[in-house]
Design a protein around this motif. Sequence first.
Motif, short mmCIF file in Angstrom:
data_model
loop_
_atom_site.label_atom_id
_atom_site.label_comp_id
_atom_site.label_asym_id
_atom_site.label_seq_id
_atom_site.Cartn_x
_atom_site.Cartn_y
_atom_site.Cartn_z
N GLY A 1 0.83 -1.08 0.02
CA GLY A 1 0.04 0.15 0.11
C GLY A 1 0.47 1.34 -0.41
O GLY A 1 0.21 2.42 -0.31
N GLU A 2 1.88 1.20 0.04
CA GLU A 2 3.07 2.37 0.63
C GLU A 2 3.04 3.03 -1.19
O GLU A 2 3.50 2.02 -2.29
N ILE A 3 3.98 4.54 -1.32
CA ILE A 3 4.61 4.33 -2.65
C ILE A 3 5.84 4.78 -2.40
O ILE A 3 5.88 6.20 -0.71
N VAL A 4 6.86 4.68 -2.40
CA VAL A 4 8.10 4.61 -1.82
C VAL A 4 8.74 5.26 -3.11
O VAL A 4 8.70 4.25 -4.74
N THR A 5 9.53 6.35 -2.66
CA THR A 5 10.06 6.78 -4.05
C THR A 5 12.07 6.78 -3.60
O THR A 5 12.21 7.02 -2.44
N VAL A 6 12.61 6.45 -4.75
CA VAL A 6 13.62 6.22 -4.91
C VAL A 6 15.17 7.95 -5.69
O VAL A 6 14.14 7.46 -7.00
N VAL A 7 15.28 8.50 -5.47
CA VAL A 7 15.91 9.48 -5.82
C VAL A 7 17.24 9.06 -5.58
O VAL A 7 17.71 8.60 -5.28
N GLY A 8 18.03 10.18 -6.57
CA GLY A 8 19.44 10.60 -6.86
C GLY A 8 20.35 11.22 -8.63
O GLY A 8 19.20 10.67 -9.28
N ALA A 9 21.10 10.95 -8.42
CA ALA A 9 21.17 12.04 -9.41
C ALA A 9 21.78 11.04 -10.60
O ALA A 9 21.77 9.55 -10.44
N ASN A 10 22.16 11.54 -11.83
CA ASN A 10 21.84 10.68 -12.78
C ASN A 10 23.67 9.58 -12.89
O ASN A 10 24.19 9.72 -11.70
N GLY A 11 23.03 8.21 -13.14
CA GLY A 11 24.12 6.95 -13.09
C GLY A 11 24.17 7.02 -11.52
O GLY A 11 25.14 6.24 -11.34
N ALA A 12 23.65 7.51 -10.68
CA ALA A 12 23.63 6.56 -9.16
C ALA A 12 23.01 4.47 -8.72
O ALA A 12 23.16 4.32 -8.16
N GLY A 13 22.65 4.20 -10.12
CA GLY A 13 22.24 3.37 -9.90
C GLY A 13 20.23 2.73 -9.52
O GLY A 13 20.48 1.55 -10.03
N LYS A 14 19.82 4.14 -9.96
CA LYS A 14 18.46 3.61 -9.84
C LYS A 14 17.55 2.85 -11.54
O LYS A 14 17.51 1.71 -11.02
N THR A 15 18.01 2.96 -12.36
CA THR A 15 17.62 2.02 -13.30
C THR A 15 17.98 0.46 -13.08
O THR A 15 16.95 -0.53 -13.48
N THR A 16 19.26 -0.04 -12.92
CA THR A 16 19.87 -1.47 -12.13
C THR A 16 19.09 -2.06 -11.51
O THR A 16 19.18 -3.07 -11.66
N LEU A 17 18.72 -1.07 -10.42
CA LEU A 17 17.63 -1.32 -9.52
C LEU A 17 17.08 -2.34 -9.76
O LEU A 17 16.75 -3.30 -9.65
N LEU A 18 16.24 -1.00 -10.81
CA LEU A 18 14.85 -2.18 -10.96
C LEU A 18 14.94 -3.13 -11.78
O LEU A 18 13.67 -3.56 -12.67
N ARG A 19 16.08 -2.77 -12.68
CA ARG A 19 16.41 -4.17 -14.41
C ARG A 19 16.66 -5.85 -12.47
O ARG A 19 15.85 -6.05 -13.40
N CYS A 20 17.46 -5.12 -12.10
CA CYS A 20 17.52 -5.98 -10.89
C CYS A 20 15.94 -6.93 -10.43
O CYS A 20 15.55 -7.80 -10.79
#
Length: 233
Positions: free
Chosen positions: A27-46
């Motif tokens: 039920g939560e909305i959780v946000t991951v923020v961070g600059a370009n290249g921080a690894g956010k997309t890689t995290l989602l791809r995992c």
Amino acid sequence: MLTVDGLRSRYGRIEVLHGIDLHVDSGEIVTVVGANGAGKTTLLRCLSGVQPVTGGSITFRGEPLVPVPAHRRLARGLAQSPEGRQIFTNLTVEENLRLGAFLFTDDRVEKDMDDAFAMFPILRDKRNLAAGGLSGGQQQMLAMARALMGRPSCLLLDEPSMGLAPIIVSQIFEVVRGMKDLGVTVLLVEQNAFGALKIADRGYVMETGRVTMEGPAEELIADPRIREAYLGI
Ligand code: ATP
């Protein structure tokens, strides 16, 4: 619902996630923020299974996720609206939505499509047009609607605001906030830290493959370090 524990991942010999810990409750909305290249997309791809995990664990609804192949994760309740939208430009809006429902053959598909059109009325108007003719904002709406057609319990959203005009970004974030009422849990990855934190319950800050801060979204918005580094205040 989702627990990431010590997650590591690499491209070739270069490790880009160095032990990520985070969790998303039902039920939560959780946000991951961070600059370009921080690894956010890689995290989602995992999380969606298209990027190899080299250490740590992911638990989704009480079960280990890493052994589950990417194409089976939607059936487990995890859907992704990917970076860059990745819609099928030469298919119609409706065909894109039907592809999102590929797991289902029941009557509820039509109702789900109606719900998607209620959420994004512009998609109803354009349902028989090629998706490639939609504006960037409309394509983003289609990508999110298509992901919802898979009836996820948890939706992974990668940079839904990317490249969109501020007024459209506000609309997109409002829709994401509304997903809570539909019972969909959301993990939202964004460079637009302010907009994303404003609609989130909690947030994480990622820097060069590590989580450096976490907490309730309103506390992160008020934190002077975040205000300076990510909010430009
Ligand atoms: P962005 O907002 O630009 O997508 P991000 O926070 O999502 O950034 P990632 O795309 O996950 O970050 O990138 C994390 C690191 O991995 C960066 O240093 C990036 O250069 C590197 N990287 C990403 N994709 C690849 C790839 N296919 N091959 C090699 N390195 C990559």
